[in-house]
Scaffold this active site. Structure first.
Site, mmCIF file in Angstrom:
data_model
loop_
_atom_site.group_PDB
_atom_site.id
_atom_site.type_symbol
_atom_site.label_atom_id
_atom_site.label_comp_id
_atom_site.label_asym_id
_atom_site.label_seq_id
_atom_site.Cartn_x
_atom_site.Cartn_y
_atom_site.Cartn_z
ATOM 1 C CB SER A 93 6.853 19.132 30.755
ATOM 2 O OG SER A 93 6.598 17.587 31.224
ATOM 3 C CD GLU B 279 1.558 11.524 28.791
ATOM 4 O OE1 GLU B 279 0.854 11.446 29.985
ATOM 5 O OE2 GLU B 279 3.105 11.979 29.424
ATOM 6 C CE LYS C 109 8.516 11.341 33.000
ATOM 7 N NZ LYS C 109 8.854 12.798 32.718
#
Length: 434
Positions: free
Chosen positions: A40, A210, A343
């Site tokens: 995403s 995950e 990130k």
């Protein structure tokens, strides 16, 4: 110590898609880094260059990014004889060579791969651990071990269930060390598995990208109920709090939100930003929810601002801010959120990641370091979170080796620090506050 050679290749991430790996050689040896990839993704992220050749890897090859490194970036960096400790200079050179706002010429995945490898080489050049080198680059005199945010129930774009909200996380804030936080996290995870198995059957304990469970539930509240029950069963009710990543941009539809977006479209069920905010507030009231990421769409600025002003919890910007200093400055000015999700591949270099972190912290925000859903065995972000003293990291459930690689590296760092190890614990939002 200058760079002798750089060689990049295609390897595979945890979803079986190609990604970039970089080998960088100095006189001190070989330094290797691999780049992660998200599912995403925010529309404002730096560009991840994919080949788009549909005859190969469904278009997801990264041979162009690899070629940009091997044919253009490598010769330039080798010929310039730059010292690997000069992180900012090297990153700046690559950014200038690329010449685009979003790194679309070389690809953020190309630039980042080299940037990460340079950082690892710089640490060895200085004769210090990677986390210490990162702390130096960021101007931090001390280092802090983070609270792990384990994503134990997966929904949204990470799972094949009906759940709209993407991640339900447990944070063992009551632990006294990172090692204890890992134990609490693992024990709650195993209790959760049993709770889900009893309620929904064995099929419901398959894991998502995950490592979290992806039971076929539709109600987001049901996920919170499962967590509450697993935490209680494990005996940690007072020590574990809950975080969520809603990833609301994924189900934003013309000014409204569709909490059943994986079913055939039906505009009559869409809800307004205010209704969604009220739903979050009911979660905060009924469960120990202390952090919500991406509660609204990446351009629904008004909804963010209103919610952050009234929610009384940590509101994390990911798609909103995409680790980009310009977006962070805007969000800080408008008080849209109070925590940055960091990130490295959203911005595409170590230097800019550090700048984004410092900018967020200077505005009084928290910072949470994050993996991507498509990961590798690279553990750079484990050292990053310790060196940047952010106090919180999310890198999946205590399941799947590409997730555990990061958590295990933090365990090693804690052990190496010995009596100097400081664990963020309940101060995870502002661990440097005295």
């Amino acid at each position: 110590m200058s760079i002798l050679k750089i060689h990049a290749r295609e390897i595979f991430d945890s979803r079986g898609n190609p990604t970039v790996e970089v080998d960088l050689y100095t006189a001190k040896g070989l330094f290797r880094a691999a780049v992660p990839s998200g599912a995403s993704t925010g529309i404002y992220e730096a560009l991840e260059l994919r080949d788009n050749d549909k005859t190969r890897f469904m278009g997801k090859g990264v041979s162009k990014a690899v070629e940009h490194i091997n044919k253009t970036i490598a010769p330039a960096l080798v010929s310039k004889k730059l010292n690997v400790v000069e992180q900012e200079k090297i990153d700046q050179l690559m950014i200038e060579m690329d010449g685009t706002e979003n790194k679309s010429k070389f690809g953020a995945n190309a630039i980042l791969g080299v940037s990460l490898a340079v950082c690892k080489a710089g640490a060895v050049e200085k004769g210090v651990p990677l986390y210490r080198h990162i702390a130096d680059l960021a101007g931090n005199p001390e280092v802090i071990l983070p609270v792990p945010a384990f994503n134990v129930i997966n929904g949204g774009s990470h799972a094949g269930n009906k759940l709209a909200m993407q991640e339900f996380m447990i944070l063992p804030v009551g632990a006294s060390s990172f090692r204890e936080a890992m134990r609490i996290g693992a024990e709650v995870y195993h209790n959760l598995k049993n709770v889900i198995k009893e309620k929904y059957g064995k099929d419901a304990t398959n894991v998502g990208d995950e490592g979290g469970f992806a039971p076929n539930i539709l109600e987001n509240k049901e996920a919170l109920e499962l967590l509450k029950s697993a935490i209680a069963k494990a005996g940690y009710t007072d020590q574990v709090v809950i975080g969520m990543d809603v990833a609301a941009s994924e189900f934003y539809r013309a000014g409204k939100y569709d909490l059943d977006f994986k079913s055939p479209d039906d505009a009559s069920r869409y809800i307004t930003p205010d209704q969604l905010a009220d739903l979050y507030k009911s979660f905060i009231k009924d469960y120990p929810v202390v952090s919500i990421e991406d509660p609204f769409d990446q351009d629904d600025w008004d909804a963010w601002q209103k919610f952050t002003a009234t929610a009384g919890i940590q509101v994390v910007g990911d798609d909103l801010t995409v680790t980009n200093p310009k977006r962070i400055a805007k969000a800080a000015g408008e008080k849209s959120c109070n925590c940055l999700l960091l990130k490295v591949n959203q911005i595409g270099s170590v230097t800019e990641s550090l700048q984004a972190c410092k900018l967020a912290q200077s505005n009084g925000w928290g910072v949470m370091v994050s993996h991507r859903s498509g990961e590798t065995e690279d553990t750079f972000i484990a050292d990053l979170v310790v060196g940047l003293c952010t106090g919180q990291i999310k890198t999946g459930a205590p399941c799947r080796s590409e997730r555990l690689a990061k958590y295990n590296q933090i365990l090693r760092i804690e052990e190496e620090l010995g009596s100097k190890a400081k664990f963020a614990g309940r101060s995870f939002r502002n661990p440097l506050a005295k």
